[in-house]
Design an enzyme around this catalytic site. Structure first.
Site, short mmCIF file in Angstrom:
data_model
loop_
_atom_site.label_atom_id
_atom_site.label_comp_id
_atom_site.label_asym_id
_atom_site.label_seq_id
_atom_site.Cartn_x
_atom_site.Cartn_y
_atom_site.Cartn_z
N LEU A 61 41.56 53.98 35.70
CA LEU A 61 42.71 53.14 36.07
C LEU A 61 43.97 53.97 36.35
O LEU A 61 44.95 53.44 36.87
CB LEU A 61 43.00 52.12 34.97
CG LEU A 61 41.89 51.11 34.66
CD1 LEU A 61 42.26 50.28 33.45
CD2 LEU A 61 41.62 50.21 35.86
N SER A 127 48.51 46.90 18.71
CA SER A 127 47.98 47.34 17.42
C SER A 127 49.01 47.13 16.32
O SER A 127 50.22 47.22 16.57
CB SER A 127 47.65 48.83 17.53
OG SER A 127 47.46 49.38 16.25
N TYR A 152 49.87 57.97 19.80
CA TYR A 152 49.03 56.79 20.08
C TYR A 152 49.83 55.52 19.79
O TYR A 152 49.91 54.60 20.61
CB TYR A 152 47.75 56.82 19.24
CG TYR A 152 47.10 55.48 19.11
CD1 TYR A 152 46.36 54.95 20.15
CD2 TYR A 152 47.25 54.71 17.95
CE1 TYR A 152 45.79 53.69 20.05
CE2 TYR A 152 46.68 53.46 17.83
CZ TYR A 152 45.95 52.95 18.88
OH TYR A 152 45.39 51.70 18.78
N LYS A 156 51.51 52.27 22.27
CA LYS A 156 51.40 50.81 22.09
C LYS A 156 52.80 50.19 22.06
O LYS A 156 53.02 49.13 22.65
CB LYS A 156 50.63 50.48 20.81
CG LYS A 156 49.16 50.89 20.86
CD LYS A 156 48.38 50.19 21.96
CE LYS A 156 46.95 50.64 22.04
NZ LYS A 156 46.26 50.13 23.24
N TYR A 179 46.21 44.07 16.91
CA TYR A 179 45.00 44.10 16.08
C TYR A 179 45.29 44.82 14.78
O TYR A 179 45.92 45.86 14.76
CB TYR A 179 43.87 44.90 16.73
CG TYR A 179 43.53 44.60 18.16
CD1 TYR A 179 43.76 43.36 18.73
CD2 TYR A 179 42.92 45.58 18.93
CE1 TYR A 179 43.40 43.12 20.06
CE2 TYR A 179 42.56 45.34 20.24
CZ TYR A 179 42.81 44.12 20.81
OH TYR A 179 42.45 43.89 22.11
N ASN A 201 37.23 56.19 12.29
CA ASN A 201 37.60 54.99 11.54
C ASN A 201 36.68 54.77 10.35
O ASN A 201 35.51 55.17 10.36
CB ASN A 201 37.58 53.76 12.46
CG ASN A 201 38.62 53.87 13.57
OD1 ASN A 201 38.27 54.06 14.72
ND2 ASN A 201 39.87 53.80 13.22
N ASP A 300 49.13 58.30 7.57
CA ASP A 300 48.61 57.04 7.05
C ASP A 300 49.71 56.22 6.39
O ASP A 300 50.54 56.74 5.66
CB ASP A 300 47.49 57.29 6.02
CG ASP A 300 46.10 57.27 6.63
OD1 ASP A 300 45.97 56.80 7.78
OD2 ASP A 300 45.16 57.74 5.96
C1 UD1 Z 1 44.78 53.30 12.79
C2 UD1 Z 1 45.87 52.38 13.27
C3 UD1 Z 1 45.31 51.34 14.16
C4 UD1 Z 1 44.55 51.96 15.27
C5 UD1 Z 1 43.43 52.78 14.73
C6 UD1 Z 1 42.75 53.46 15.90
C7 UD1 Z 1 47.69 52.12 11.64
C8 UD1 Z 1 48.21 51.33 10.51
N1 UD1 Z 1 46.50 51.71 12.12
O1 UD1 Z 1 44.05 52.56 11.87
O2 UD1 Z 1 46.34 50.57 14.68
O3 UD1 Z 1 44.08 50.98 16.15
O4 UD1 Z 1 43.96 53.77 13.85
O5 UD1 Z 1 41.76 54.34 15.49
O6 UD1 Z 1 48.29 53.05 12.11
N2 UD1 Z 1 39.84 56.54 5.69
C9 UD1 Z 1 39.26 57.35 4.72
N3 UD1 Z 1 38.29 58.23 5.11
C10 UD1 Z 1 37.85 58.33 6.38
C11 UD1 Z 1 38.43 57.48 7.37
C12 UD1 Z 1 39.43 56.62 6.97
O7 UD1 Z 1 39.62 57.30 3.56
O8 UD1 Z 1 36.97 59.17 6.66
C13 UD1 Z 1 40.89 55.61 5.29
C14 UD1 Z 1 42.23 55.88 5.94
O9 UD1 Z 1 42.98 56.82 5.22
C15 UD1 Z 1 42.84 54.49 5.96
C16 UD1 Z 1 41.64 53.55 6.07
O10 UD1 Z 1 40.51 54.33 5.70
O11 UD1 Z 1 43.47 54.23 4.75
C17 UD1 Z 1 41.42 53.05 7.48
O12 UD1 Z 1 41.46 54.15 8.36
P1 UD1 Z 1 41.05 54.02 9.90
O13 UD1 Z 1 39.79 53.27 10.02
O14 UD1 Z 1 41.15 55.36 10.51
O15 UD1 Z 1 42.15 53.06 10.51
P2 UD1 Z 1 43.75 53.13 10.43
O16 UD1 Z 1 44.22 54.51 10.27
O17 UD1 Z 1 44.19 52.09 9.47
#
Ligand code: UD1
Length: 340
Positions: A61, A127, A152, A156, A179, A201, A300
């Site tokens: 795009l 987001s 990122y 948004k 989201y 994630n 975070d």
């Molecule tokens: C973030 C963004 C979200 C975005 C997404 C895209 C924020 C609040 N959220 O989500 O808007 O769309 O990224 O990828 O900024 N965790 C662990 N171990 C891991 C992976 C994650 O402990 O190996 C924890 C993270 O520290 C966090 C939670 O799991 O506390 C969720 O993490 P993740 O799934 O990466 O999403 P966000 O960072 O919340």
């Protein structure tokens, strides 16, 4: 007559689930994707599940001319759901220009075409990251936005403003969906998150660890002032999230939206900690997860979850699935994906 909807980023995780919901609700769908973080196997799954062969444009795009070919071939597109974007927070810190160029140029091009080809409804994947480092939750749509924690997140925030300014004097009406944390997979087991790049994630990291693709995983920070020391997020099942897009389109198509742009939080309003998520995974699947506790991940936010009452009141949206459904479907999908 059926409304025709262009789904950008349609072979990706949320895009593909949304295509299914659109088809199930009687919409005609055209899909565009550059295929850099997904492939057309999701369109194969869509064909099996719905019997529909969705027209696919393999284009970038950021290329305006290529983008216009979609509208030349489908001048009757009345709605756009714009998912296409890069989304790895860490990568965006290392490569900010890549993120600004890709996420913003593509948005500008698709908006340009929306106005030129008189599209009526434009739904944007925003987001909860736009809220930045909030001090209290739940957040609603009026919660003031803080500094973005990553390029990122900045794309948004800026994207929301670009849409608002660009469509002001046009026929386009837009909904910005903020989201929270999408997770889980289609209940059929045929469709789920299948990124080309290793996922960062939490839920896919958990399932990849449990299946043995990764040796172990780290909980990023257990010293936060939360009930168990780990971060709190609002995990929403991707099937519930998909439905919010269809309802948003309907709202605009039925002339219910008065303002040019409206914003909705899409989360389930229930904050869970990382350790609670791991616990839910172990309970639902009976698997023991190998993980260690590690330091906080830079950028975070300690805790964020949604107030989604506006989406409930206006769009008639409410979540129907919970964390157990997320874990059940994510695990079925991981097992299937790993057999391939
Ligand atoms: C973030 C963004 C979200 C975005 C997404 C895209 C924020 C609040 N959220 O989500 O808007 O769309 O990224 O990828 O900024 N965790 C662990 N171990 C891991 C992976 C994650 O402990 O190996 C924890 C993270 O520290 C966090 C939670 O799991 O506390 C969720 O993490 P993740 O799934 O990466 O999403 P966000 O960072 O919340």
């Amino acid at each position: 007559m059926k409304q025709k909807v262009l789904v950008t980023g349609g072979t990706g995780y949320i895009g593909s689930h949304t295509i299914i919901d659109l088809l199930e609700n009687g919409y005609e769908v055209v899909c565009a994707d550059n295929g850099i973080n997904s492939d057309t196997s999701s369109l194969d799954a869509i064909r099996i599940l719905t019997g529909v062969d969705v027209p696919y444009f393999h284009i970038d795009l950021c290329d305006l001319k290529a983008t216009e070919t979609i509208f030349v071939q489908h001048p009757d597109i009345t709605g756009i759901i714009h998912f296409a974007a890069l989304k790895a927070v860490g990568e965006s810190v290392e490569k900010p220009i890549l993120y600004f160029r890709n996420n913003l140029e593509s948005l500008i091009n698709i908006l340009d075409m929306s106005i030129k080809y008189e599209v009526k409804a434009f739904i944007f994947s925003s987001s909860c990251t736009v809220y930045g480092d909030v001090t209290t939750s739940p957040v609603d749509e009026k919660t003031p936005l803080q500094e973005a924690a990553s390029p990122y997140g900045r794309t948004k925030q800026i994207g929301e403003k670009i849409i608002t300014d660009s469509i002001k004097n046009s026929q386009v009406k837009s909904i910005l969906l903020r989201y929270f944390n999408p997770a889980g997979a289609h209940p059929s087991g045929l469709l789920g998150e299948s990124p080309v790049n290793p996922p960062q994630n939490l839920v896919p990291v958990i399932t990849e660890t449990a299946i043995g693709r990764r040796a172990s995983m780290t909980v990023f920070g257990t010293d936060y002032p939360t009930r168990d020391g780990s971060c709190i997020r609002d995990y929403i099942h991707v099937v519930d999230l998909a439905k919010a897009h269809t309802l948003g389109l309907k709202y605009i198509f039925h002339d219910k939206q008065e303002s040019p742009v409206d914003i909705y939080n899409v989360g389930i309003g229930n904050g869970l900690t990382v350790l609670e998520i791991i616990d839910a995974f172990e309970k639902v699947t009976g698997e023991k997860l190998s993980y260690q506790k590690g330091p906080r991940r830079p950028g975070d936010v300690m805790a964020i979850y949604s107030d989604y009452s506006k989406a409930a009141a206006n769009l008639g949206w409410k979540p129907s699935l919970d964390v157990e459904d997320i874990m059940k479907t994510a695990w079925v999908w991981e097992k299937r994906r790993s057999q391939k």
